[in-house]
Design a protein around this motif. Structure first.
Motif, PDB file in Angstrom:
ATOM      1  N   SER A 236       1.035  -1.021   0.210  1.00 19.09           N
ATOM      2  CA  SER A 236       0.086   0.127   0.029  1.00 19.09           C
ATOM      3  C   SER A 236       0.773   1.389   0.048  1.00 19.09           C
ATOM      4  CB  SER A 236      -0.881   0.031   1.315  1.00 19.09           C
ATOM      5  OG  SER A 236      -0.260   0.160   2.413  1.00 19.09           O
ATOM      6  N   ALA A 237       2.144   0.865   0.558  1.00 14.86           N
ATOM      7  CA  ALA A 237       2.928   2.182   0.507  1.00 14.86           C
ATOM      8  C   ALA A 237       3.656   2.377  -0.741  1.00 14.86           C
ATOM      9  CB  ALA A 237       3.874   2.146   1.607  1.00 14.86           C
ATOM     10  N   MET A 238       4.202   1.355  -1.457  1.00 13.94           N
ATOM     11  CA  MET A 238       5.387   1.399  -2.422  1.00 13.94           C
ATOM     12  C   MET A 238       5.099   0.773  -3.683  1.00 13.94           C
ATOM     13  SD  MET A 238       8.652   0.348   0.189  1.00 13.94           S
ATOM     14  CE  MET A 238       8.294   0.930   1.862  1.00 13.94           C
ATOM     15  N   SER A 239       4.025   0.213  -3.804  1.00 12.78           N
ATOM     16  CA  SER A 239       3.743  -0.573  -5.187  1.00 12.78           C
ATOM     17  C   SER A 239       3.249   0.186  -6.417  1.00 12.78           C
ATOM     18  CB  SER A 239       2.247  -1.606  -4.961  1.00 12.78           C
ATOM     19  OG  SER A 239       1.922  -2.052  -6.145  1.00 12.78           O
TER      20      SER A 239
ATOM     21  N   PRO B  47       3.082  14.164   2.529  1.00 15.25           N
ATOM     22  CA  PRO B  47       3.020  13.448   3.650  1.00 15.25           C
ATOM     23  C   PRO B  47       2.873  11.786   3.211  1.00 15.25           C
ATOM     24  CG  PRO B  47       1.619  15.143   4.106  1.00 15.25           C
ATOM     25  CD  PRO B  47       1.696  15.213   2.454  1.00 15.25           C
ATOM     26  N   VAL B  48       3.960  11.028   3.816  1.00 20.13           N
ATOM     27  CA  VAL B  48       3.719   9.745   3.577  1.00 20.13           C
ATOM     28  C   VAL B  48       3.983   8.850   4.832  1.00 20.13           C
ATOM     29  CG1 VAL B  48       4.779  10.090   1.189  1.00 20.13           C
ATOM     30  CG2 VAL B  48       6.509   9.677   3.050  1.00 20.13           C
ATOM     31  N   SER B  49       3.970   7.657   4.747  1.00 18.72           N
ATOM     32  CA  SER B  49       4.345   6.905   5.944  1.00 18.72           C
ATOM     33  C   SER B  49       5.857   6.797   6.362  1.00 18.72           C
ATOM     34  CB  SER B  49       3.990   5.408   5.648  1.00 18.72           C
ATOM     35  OG  SER B  49       4.744   4.899   4.539  1.00 18.72           O
ATOM     36  N   ARG B  50       6.335   6.649   7.586  1.00 19.62           N
ATOM     37  CA  ARG B  50       7.519   6.577   8.109  1.00 19.62           C
ATOM     38  C   ARG B  50       8.342   5.471   7.054  1.00 19.62           C
ATOM     39  NH1 ARG B  50      10.911   8.894  11.375  1.00 19.62           N
ATOM     40  NH2 ARG B  50      12.535   7.770  12.187  1.00 19.62           N
ATOM     41  N   GLU B  51       7.656   4.509   6.495  1.00 18.52           N
ATOM     42  CA  GLU B  51       8.319   3.241   5.796  1.00 18.52           C
ATOM     43  C   GLU B  51       8.926   3.823   4.550  1.00 18.52           C
ATOM     44  OE1 GLU B  51       5.981   1.485   9.101  1.00 18.52           O
ATOM     45  OE2 GLU B  51       5.335   3.102   7.409  1.00 18.52           O
TER      46      GLU B  51
ATOM     47  N   GLU C 235      11.771   6.178   4.846  1.00 23.16           N
ATOM     48  CA  GLU C 235      12.866   5.437   4.902  1.00 23.16           C
ATOM     49  C   GLU C 235      13.288   4.973   3.810  1.00 23.16           C
ATOM     50  OE1 GLU C 235      11.849   2.769   8.209  1.00 23.16           O
ATOM     51  OE2 GLU C 235      12.098   4.242   9.867  1.00 23.16           O
ATOM     52  N   VAL C 236      12.757   4.406   2.999  1.00 20.76           N
ATOM     53  CA  VAL C 236      13.287   3.853   1.841  1.00 20.76           C
ATOM     54  C   VAL C 236      13.850   4.693   0.923  1.00 20.76           C
ATOM     55  CG1 VAL C 236      12.442   2.739  -0.527  1.00 20.76           C
ATOM     56  CG2 VAL C 236      11.684   1.812   1.613  1.00 20.76           C
ATOM     57  N   VAL C 237      13.059   6.072   0.650  1.00 18.97           N
ATOM     58  CA  VAL C 237      13.654   7.061  -0.074  1.00 18.97           C
ATOM     59  C   VAL C 237      15.082   7.554   0.594  1.00 18.97           C
ATOM     60  CG1 VAL C 237      13.229   9.557  -0.912  1.00 18.97           C
ATOM     61  CG2 VAL C 237      11.296   7.654  -1.014  1.00 18.97           C
ATOM     62  N   SER C 238      15.026   7.597   1.793  1.00 19.99           N
ATOM     63  CA  SER C 238      16.200   8.287   2.595  1.00 19.99           C
ATOM     64  C   SER C 238      17.429   7.238   2.342  1.00 19.99           C
ATOM     65  CB  SER C 238      16.026   8.233   4.039  1.00 19.99           C
ATOM     66  OG  SER C 238      17.172   8.750   4.753  1.00 19.99           O
ATOM     67  N   THR C 239      17.213   5.809   2.319  1.00 14.34           N
ATOM     68  CA  THR C 239      18.087   4.959   2.236  1.00 14.34           C
ATOM     69  C   THR C 239      18.664   5.082   0.564  1.00 14.34           C
ATOM     70  OG1 THR C 239      17.224   3.375   3.696  1.00 14.34           O
ATOM     71  CG2 THR C 239      18.721   2.360   2.086  1.00 14.34           C
ATOM     72  N   ALA C 240      17.320   5.227  -0.091  1.00 13.55           N
ATOM     73  CA  ALA C 240      18.050   5.324  -1.607  1.00 13.55           C
ATOM     74  C   ALA C 240      18.935   6.283  -1.809  1.00 13.55           C
ATOM     75  CB  ALA C 240      16.605   5.341  -2.610  1.00 13.55           C
ATOM     76  N   LYS C 241      18.782   7.511  -1.448  1.00 15.53           N
ATOM     77  CA  LYS C 241      19.387   8.776  -1.547  1.00 15.53           C
ATOM     78  C   LYS C 241      20.805   8.476  -1.065  1.00 15.53           C
ATOM     79  CE  LYS C 241      17.739  12.760  -1.225  1.00 15.53           C
ATOM     80  NZ  LYS C 241      17.907  13.541  -2.469  1.00 15.53           N
ATOM     81  N   GLU C 242      20.844   7.824   0.306  1.00 13.35           N
ATOM     82  CA  GLU C 242      22.232   7.409   0.782  1.00 13.35           C
ATOM     83  C   GLU C 242      23.002   6.662  -0.134  1.00 13.35           C
ATOM     84  OE1 GLU C 242      24.390   4.677   4.353  1.00 13.35           O
ATOM     85  OE2 GLU C 242      21.991   4.696   3.885  1.00 13.35           O
ATOM     86  N   VAL C 243      22.633   5.620  -1.041  1.00 11.08           N
ATOM     87  CA  VAL C 243      23.356   4.417  -1.756  1.00 11.08           C
ATOM     88  C   VAL C 243      23.581   5.401  -2.821  1.00 11.08           C
ATOM     89  CG1 VAL C 243      22.993   2.583  -3.006  1.00 11.08           C
ATOM     90  CG2 VAL C 243      22.036   2.488  -0.864  1.00 11.08           C
TER      91      VAL C 243
ATOM     92  N   GLU D 144      13.353  15.381  -2.285  1.00 10.03           N
ATOM     93  CA  GLU D 144      14.029  15.510  -0.993  1.00 10.03           C
ATOM     94  C   GLU D 144      13.117  14.628  -0.135  1.00 10.03           C
ATOM     95  OE1 GLU D 144      13.995  19.648   0.050  1.00 10.03           O
ATOM     96  OE2 GLU D 144      15.361  20.035  -1.238  1.00 10.03           O
ATOM     97  N   VAL D 145      13.613  14.386   0.964  1.00 10.40           N
ATOM     98  CA  VAL D 145      13.110  13.614   2.048  1.00 10.40           C
ATOM     99  C   VAL D 145      13.213  14.104   3.483  1.00 10.40           C
ATOM    100  CG1 VAL D 145      14.885  11.992   2.135  1.00 10.40           C
ATOM    101  CG2 VAL D 145      12.499  11.073   3.034  1.00 10.40           C
ATOM    102  N   ARG D 146      12.212  13.872   4.239  1.00 13.33           N
ATOM    103  CA  ARG D 146      12.338  14.201   5.807  1.00 13.33           C
ATOM    104  C   ARG D 146      11.619  12.929   6.505  1.00 13.33           C
ATOM    105  NH1 ARG D 146       7.921  19.013   6.090  1.00 13.33           N
ATOM    106  NH2 ARG D 146       6.212  17.735   6.376  1.00 13.33           N
ATOM    107  N   LEU D 147      12.154  12.735   7.688  1.00 12.51           N
ATOM    108  CA  LEU D 147      11.591  11.558   8.459  1.00 12.51           C
ATOM    109  C   LEU D 147      10.850  12.093   9.658  1.00 12.51           C
ATOM    110  CD1 LEU D 147      15.007   9.222   8.822  1.00 12.51           C
ATOM    111  CD2 LEU D 147      13.054   9.187   7.083  1.00 12.51           C
ATOM    112  N   ASP D 148      10.748  13.487   9.979  1.00 17.66           N
ATOM    113  CA  ASP D 148       9.807  13.838  11.269  1.00 17.66           C
ATOM    114  C   ASP D 148       9.411  15.098  11.008  1.00 17.66           C
ATOM    115  OD1 ASP D 148       8.510  13.903  13.522  1.00 17.66           O
ATOM    116  OD2 ASP D 148      10.467  14.295  14.657  1.00 17.66           O
TER     117      ASP D 148
END
Length: 344
Positions: A71-74, A95-99, A102-110, A159-163
């Protein structure tokens, strides 16, 4: 021969290795769960259910976790968070779920680690080359088409933010494709849920991405297959033991097309707008989380054998590279990638 009904040969081989290799366990067999997630299949083996869990409650719980990730990423669900974000042409915080954040944040890190080789905004180029959901004839696009599609690609455009969790487009037409990281994240989500329920011995596999916990009965490690990177058969290149870690594999040896005798891979280099052309055909990454392993496997594949190995050594990553040679395949391992048994 069908090893397990409804499973691909790749997954069936993996399950056979996981269940039967490495010596004898207890007489009590594992609980096996199977289903669909993120446009592919999942297979889960669990040993030693806690007293408060039944196989039925385990199955229901896993399905709930998978449904949440879908429901979040499909991209196949028009009402998923990702689909709604892609359809929105606003440049305000979404606004999105924390999940999902987090995925977008990890993607930007990689993306930063690989110098742009892994990029979740690459969908316009993937579609242009005919490998996306918008199927097109197997035609090599023109320089002008590649340039136009590349204008909408770049990790710096999101861009992404977690909180509070939210993501933001810096260009209205930007779209995200999480195909190269969402499976890994779903593996992590299911694994974390199993751990939270007190399950201490399991293997979770979704679309070939894997995470294990503990060992099988008798302290027997999980043994995982790395598929041989050939298009005409399903066989095993190597077998490794995997404990309390995740592993993801990326390869370009099956999904491609040919025009004028030249092969065009489905793996697109976001920095050039073109399919990769080097000899690296398979990359397996072991990491603490499957989401990061999944993204890194793709990014390192894009980089190729020399640049990929250099990045792996720079960040002390545990990676297994397989490159095609005139005589077969050459293997290279970095970091703490475990010793493995090659089956050639």
């Amino acid at each position: 021969m069908k090893l397990f009904p409804g499973l691909s040969v790749k997954v069936a081989v993996l399950l056979v290795l996981s269940v039967f290799l490495g010596g004898c366990g207890s007489e009590q067999g594992p609980v096996r769960l199977q289903g669909r997630a993120i446009g592919t299949t999942y297979s889960i083996l669990v040993y030693g259910l806690p007293e408060n869990l039944t196989s039925e409650s385990l199955d229901r719980g896993v399905k709930q976790v998978v449904a949440g990730v879908n429901s979040a990423m499909s991209l196949f669900k028009p009402d998923s968070e990702l689909s709604r974000f892609n359809a929105c042409n606003e440049t305000d915080w979404f606004p999105v779920s924390r999940e999902l954040a987090e995925v977008v944040s990890t993607a930007k890190e990689v993306n930063r680690m690989t110098g742009g080789a892994f990029d979740i905004t690459v969908a316009p180029l993937v579609n242009l080359w005919g490998f996306g959901p918008d199927k097109r004839p197997e035609i090599v696009p023109s320089e002008a088409e590649i340039k136009q599609a590349s204008a909408d690609v770049g990790s710096n455009l999101v861009e992404v933010r977690l909180d509070p969790p939210a993501i933001k487009k810096l260009k209205p037409g930007l779209t995200l494709d999480l195909a190269a990281i969402a499976k890994g994240y779903c593996v992590d989500a299911v694994s974390n849920w199993l751990e939270s329920r007190g399950v201490s011995g399991f293997m979770v596999e979704i679309g070939g991405e894997i995470r294990t916990r503990g060992t099988k009965p008798g302290n027997v490690p999980w043994r995982i297959a790395v598929e041989k990177p050939v298009s005409m058969e399903r066989s095993v290149q190597a077998v490794i033991s995997l404990t309390d870690k995740a592993m993801a594999t990326s390869g370009d040896y099956r999904n491609y097309f040919e025009v004028g005798g030249k092969r065009y891979s489905h793996i697109i280099d976001p920095t050039t707008g073109r399919p990769i052309t080097h000899k690296l055909v398979s990359v397996s990454v072991i990491d603490a989380t499957c989401s990061r392993a999944d993204a890194l496997a793709t990014g390192l594949t894009v980089l190729g054998p020399e640049k990929g190995a250099a990045v792996a050594r720079k960040y002390n990553l545990s990676v297994f590279f397989i490159a095609k040679t005139a005589d077969g395949f050459a293997e290279t391992a970095t970091g703490n990638f475990p010793k493995h048994e090659t089956l050639n």
